[in-house]
Design an enzyme around this catalytic site. Structure first.
Site, PDB file in Angstrom:
ATOM      1  N   LYS A  13       3.530  20.683 -11.770  1.00 27.03           N
ATOM      2  CA  LYS A  13       1.887  21.253 -11.983  1.00 27.03           C
ATOM      3  C   LYS A  13       1.770  22.714 -11.657  1.00 27.03           C
ATOM      4  O   LYS A  13       1.248  23.227 -12.723  1.00 27.03           O
ATOM      5  CB  LYS A  13       1.312  20.439 -10.719  1.00 27.03           C
ATOM      6  CG  LYS A  13       1.137  19.048 -10.905  1.00 27.03           C
ATOM      7  CD  LYS A  13       0.338  18.435  -9.426  1.00 27.03           C
ATOM      8  CE  LYS A  13       0.954  18.701  -8.238  1.00 27.03           C
ATOM      9  NZ  LYS A  13       2.300  18.158  -7.960  1.00 27.03           N
ATOM     10  N   ARG A  88      -6.800  15.088  -4.284  1.00 28.34           N
ATOM     11  CA  ARG A  88      -5.642  14.339  -3.982  1.00 28.34           C
ATOM     12  C   ARG A  88      -5.856  12.923  -3.501  1.00 28.34           C
ATOM     13  O   ARG A  88      -5.017  11.810  -2.965  1.00 28.34           O
ATOM     14  CB  ARG A  88      -4.603  14.821  -3.011  1.00 28.34           C
ATOM     15  CG  ARG A  88      -3.441  15.497  -3.369  1.00 28.34           C
ATOM     16  CD  ARG A  88      -2.751  16.192  -2.518  1.00 28.34           C
ATOM     17  NE  ARG A  88      -1.311  16.321  -2.373  1.00 28.34           N
ATOM     18  CZ  ARG A  88      -0.738  17.669  -2.784  1.00 28.34           C
ATOM     19  NH1 ARG A  88      -1.412  18.567  -3.176  1.00 28.34           N
ATOM     20  NH2 ARG A  88       0.465  17.476  -2.843  1.00 28.34           N
ATOM     21  N   ARG A 127      14.541  23.629  -5.227  1.00 25.87           N
ATOM     22  CA  ARG A 127      13.636  24.742  -5.443  1.00 25.87           C
ATOM     23  C   ARG A 127      13.636  25.692  -4.560  1.00 25.87           C
ATOM     24  O   ARG A 127      14.179  25.138  -3.269  1.00 25.87           O
ATOM     25  CB  ARG A 127      12.034  23.975  -5.391  1.00 25.87           C
ATOM     26  CG  ARG A 127      10.996  25.028  -5.473  1.00 25.87           C
ATOM     27  CD  ARG A 127       9.782  24.472  -5.629  1.00 25.87           C
ATOM     28  NE  ARG A 127       9.442  23.615  -4.832  1.00 25.87           N
ATOM     29  CZ  ARG A 127       8.147  22.831  -4.521  1.00 25.87           C
ATOM     30  NH1 ARG A 127       7.415  22.936  -5.806  1.00 25.87           N
ATOM     31  NH2 ARG A 127       7.606  21.960  -3.742  1.00 25.87           N
ATOM     32  N   ARG A 160      11.253  25.353   0.797  1.00 25.51           N
ATOM     33  CA  ARG A 160      10.291  25.050   1.511  1.00 25.51           C
ATOM     34  C   ARG A 160      10.739  23.838   2.530  1.00 25.51           C
ATOM     35  O   ARG A 160      11.368  22.946   2.175  1.00 25.51           O
ATOM     36  CB  ARG A 160       9.113  24.308   0.748  1.00 25.51           C
ATOM     37  CG  ARG A 160       7.965  25.415   0.141  1.00 25.51           C
ATOM     38  CD  ARG A 160       7.156  24.715  -0.916  1.00 25.51           C
ATOM     39  NE  ARG A 160       6.531  23.454  -0.812  1.00 25.51           N
ATOM     40  CZ  ARG A 160       5.692  23.087  -1.424  1.00 25.51           C
ATOM     41  NH1 ARG A 160       5.426  24.100  -2.745  1.00 25.51           N
ATOM     42  NH2 ARG A 160       5.221  21.833  -1.299  1.00 25.51           N
ATOM     43  N   ARG A 171       6.709  12.369   0.981  1.00 26.17           N
ATOM     44  CA  ARG A 171       5.543  13.095  -0.064  1.00 26.17           C
ATOM     45  C   ARG A 171       5.271  12.112  -1.053  1.00 26.17           C
ATOM     46  O   ARG A 171       4.292  11.938  -1.539  1.00 26.17           O
ATOM     47  CB  ARG A 171       5.892  14.390  -0.302  1.00 26.17           C
ATOM     48  CG  ARG A 171       5.856  15.323   0.789  1.00 26.17           C
ATOM     49  CD  ARG A 171       6.545  16.872   0.641  1.00 26.17           C
ATOM     50  NE  ARG A 171       6.051  17.471  -0.684  1.00 26.17           N
ATOM     51  CZ  ARG A 171       6.726  18.208  -1.331  1.00 26.17           C
ATOM     52  NH1 ARG A 171       8.022  18.472  -1.031  1.00 26.17           N
ATOM     53  NH2 ARG A 171       6.379  18.966  -2.340  1.00 26.17           N
TER      54      ARG A 171
HETATM   55  P1  AP5 Z   1       6.571  22.932  -9.521  1.00 27.95           P
HETATM   56  O1  AP5 Z   1       5.814  23.518 -10.748  1.00 27.95           O
HETATM   57  O2  AP5 Z   1       6.624  23.935  -8.391  1.00 27.95           O
HETATM   58  O3  AP5 Z   1       6.032  21.366  -9.029  1.00 27.95           O
HETATM   59  P2  AP5 Z   1       4.741  20.818  -8.428  1.00 27.95           P
HETATM   60  O4  AP5 Z   1       4.323  19.707  -9.169  1.00 27.95           O
HETATM   61  O5  AP5 Z   1       3.948  22.164  -8.300  1.00 27.95           O
HETATM   62  O6  AP5 Z   1       5.145  20.634  -7.093  1.00 27.95           O
HETATM   63  P3  AP5 Z   1       4.762  20.789  -5.701  1.00 27.95           P
HETATM   64  O7  AP5 Z   1       5.845  20.338  -4.611  1.00 27.95           O
HETATM   65  O8  AP5 Z   1       4.336  22.280  -5.484  1.00 27.95           O
HETATM   66  O9  AP5 Z   1       3.607  19.814  -5.360  1.00 27.95           O
HETATM   67  P4  AP5 Z   1       2.911  19.164  -4.303  1.00 27.95           P
HETATM   68  O10 AP5 Z   1       1.973  18.452  -4.839  1.00 27.95           O
HETATM   69  O11 AP5 Z   1       3.985  18.242  -3.537  1.00 27.95           O
HETATM   70  O12 AP5 Z   1       2.676  20.451  -3.113  1.00 27.95           O
HETATM   71  P5  AP5 Z   1       1.480  21.183  -2.805  1.00 27.95           P
HETATM   72  O13 AP5 Z   1       2.001  22.580  -2.547  1.00 27.95           O
HETATM   73  O14 AP5 Z   1       0.388  20.974  -3.702  1.00 27.95           O
HETATM   74  O15 AP5 Z   1       8.013  22.525  -9.980  1.00 27.95           O
HETATM   75  C1  AP5 Z   1       8.943  21.942  -8.766  1.00 27.95           C
HETATM   76  C2  AP5 Z   1      10.419  22.416  -9.206  1.00 27.95           C
HETATM   77  O16 AP5 Z   1      10.842  22.022 -10.437  1.00 27.95           O
HETATM   78  C3  AP5 Z   1      10.576  24.131  -9.305  1.00 27.95           C
HETATM   79  O17 AP5 Z   1      12.051  24.390  -8.766  1.00 27.95           O
HETATM   80  C4  AP5 Z   1      10.479  24.348 -10.595  1.00 27.95           C
HETATM   81  O18 AP5 Z   1      11.237  25.531 -11.193  1.00 27.95           O
HETATM   82  C5  AP5 Z   1      11.218  23.000 -11.558  1.00 27.95           C
HETATM   83  N1  AP5 Z   1      10.687  22.615 -12.544  1.00 27.95           N
HETATM   84  C6  AP5 Z   1       9.349  22.562 -13.213  1.00 27.95           C
HETATM   85  N2  AP5 Z   1       9.077  22.085 -14.298  1.00 27.95           N
HETATM   86  C7  AP5 Z   1      10.421  21.801 -14.412  1.00 27.95           C
HETATM   87  C8  AP5 Z   1      11.103  21.268 -15.795  1.00 27.95           C
HETATM   88  N3  AP5 Z   1      10.134  20.813 -16.881  1.00 27.95           N
HETATM   89  N4  AP5 Z   1      12.469  21.177 -16.062  1.00 27.95           N
HETATM   90  C9  AP5 Z   1      13.340  21.259 -14.831  1.00 27.95           C
HETATM   91  N5  AP5 Z   1      12.746  21.829 -13.943  1.00 27.95           N
HETATM   92  C10 AP5 Z   1      11.355  21.986 -13.513  1.00 27.95           C
HETATM   93  O19 AP5 Z   1       1.212  20.624  -1.438  1.00 27.95           O
HETATM   94  C11 AP5 Z   1       2.115  20.851  -0.365  1.00 27.95           C
HETATM   95  C12 AP5 Z   1       1.475  20.171   0.958  1.00 27.95           C
HETATM   96  O20 AP5 Z   1       0.094  20.683   1.156  1.00 27.95           O
HETATM   97  C13 AP5 Z   1       0.977  18.572   0.644  1.00 27.95           C
HETATM   98  O21 AP5 Z   1       2.187  17.695   1.101  1.00 27.95           O
HETATM   99  C14 AP5 Z   1      -0.116  18.451   1.866  1.00 27.95           C
HETATM  100  O22 AP5 Z   1       0.352  18.356   3.210  1.00 27.95           O
HETATM  101  C15 AP5 Z   1      -0.898  19.667   1.666  1.00 27.95           C
HETATM  102  N6  AP5 Z   1      -2.137  19.845   0.672  1.00 27.95           N
HETATM  103  C16 AP5 Z   1      -1.946  20.373  -0.462  1.00 27.95           C
HETATM  104  N7  AP5 Z   1      -3.228  20.105  -1.235  1.00 27.95           N
HETATM  105  C17 AP5 Z   1      -3.697  19.108  -0.266  1.00 27.95           C
HETATM  106  C18 AP5 Z   1      -4.955  18.124  -0.622  1.00 27.95           C
HETATM  107  N8  AP5 Z   1      -5.560  18.337  -1.782  1.00 27.95           N
HETATM  108  N9  AP5 Z   1      -5.265  17.421   0.075  1.00 27.95           N
HETATM  109  C19 AP5 Z   1      -4.633  17.259   1.417  1.00 27.95           C
HETATM  110  N10 AP5 Z   1      -3.284  17.668   1.535  1.00 27.95           N
HETATM  111  C20 AP5 Z   1      -2.970  18.761   0.581  1.00 27.95           C
END
Ligand code: AP5
Length: 215
Positions: A13, A88, A127, A160, A171
């Site tokens: 994402k 979410r 990552r 992270r 997660r």
């Molecule tokens: P990346 O693009 O970083 O993936 P992502 O989908 O953004 O994954 P996240 O882990 O950031 O999402 P998340 O939803 O768990 O975390 P968030 O920060 O929102 O890519 C991941 C890896 O893959 C990278 O190394 C990249 O280089 C690689 N990659 C990407 N595309 C690729 C491809 N096509 N091929 C190969 N490699 C690839 O949330 C973290 C925490 O915050 C949550 O657990 C929760 O505690 C809290 N939180 C955040 N938002 C909320 C909410 N709305 N409500 C409640 N709690 C929340």
């Protein structure tokens, strides 16, 4: 255009949202980034969010909805926006819809990136992030030029805390339980666009643009 990015942790994402920002200037609101910044700065929000985030659990809706709305209000509606990691839960989606409606806006599409679980675990465990400028790397698939050092600013890269394998499994389980139902929520509104999230980031980006051009 106002977009929601759905998809489990590691689906790409953030990677895809940054590409849309680079090409079209659409601002990306990542509640994960906002919360991590609050944790780093030790704010009241950060203190409440830190233990939940480390455990791979969601931060309560009332806290997250408030910060997401604050950020949305600062955006010029003409440019549109990308929500990455928000909403979410169903209550978050309902609060978002209500807030947008009151300002004459709406979500135009919800893009769901589908990636198999083993690929997600591999992506997240490999990552590495730059704590200074937010650059994202992968140890084998998108390594920095110098091991463990950001190409752009030279800062040491970090893993992270919630990317450790046992946290990743939690997660993914939380996603399946609390966030996956949003696909149905947006499907019923005719807004869901499903994208195969396996392939190079460039191929996936091309698919997203193709789908959006028909939305
Ligand atoms: P990346 O693009 O970083 O993936 P992502 O989908 O953004 O994954 P996240 O882990 O950031 O999402 P998340 O939803 O768990 O975390 P968030 O920060 O929102 O890519 C991941 C890896 O893959 C990278 O190394 C990249 O280089 C690689 N990659 C990407 N595309 C690729 C491809 N096509 N091929 C190969 N490699 C690839 O949330 C973290 C925490 O915050 C949550 O657990 C929760 O505690 C809290 N939180 C955040 N938002 C909320 C909410 N709305 N409500 C409640 N709690 C929340």
């Amino acid at each position: 255009m106002n977009l929601v990015f759905l998809g489990p942790p590691g689906a790409g994402k953030g990677t895809q949202a940054k590409k849309l920002f680079q090409e079209f200037g659409m601002p990306q609101i990542s509640t994960g980034d906002i919360l991590r910044d609050a944790v780093r700065r030790g704010t009241e929000l950060g203190k409440k969010a830190a233990p939940l985030m480390e455990a791979g659990k969601l931060v309560p809706d009332d806290l997250v909805v408030g910060i997401a709305m604050d950020h949305l209000q600062q955006i010029d509606p003409v440019r549109g926006f990308i929500l990455d990691g928000f909403p979410r839960t169903i209550p978050q989606a309902q609060a978002l819809d209500a807030a947008l409606k009151s300002s004459g806006q709406k979500i135009d599409a919800a893009i769901s990136l589908r990636v198999p679980e083993e690929t997600l675990v591999d992506r997240l465990s490999g990552r590495r992030i730059c704590p200074k400028d937010g650059s994202v790397y992968h140890v084998s698939q998108n390594p920095s030029k110098r091991d463990g050092v950001c190409d752009k600013c030279g800062s040491p890269l970090l893993q992270r805390e919630d990317d450790k394998p046992e946290k990743v499994r939690e997660r993914l389980a939380v996603y399946a339980r609390q966030t996956a139902p949003l696909e149905d929520y947006y499907q019923k509104q005719g807004l869901l666009r499903v994208i195969d999230g396996v392939g190079s980031p460039e191929d996936i980006y091309a698919q997203i643009k193709n789908v959006l051009s028909r939305s």
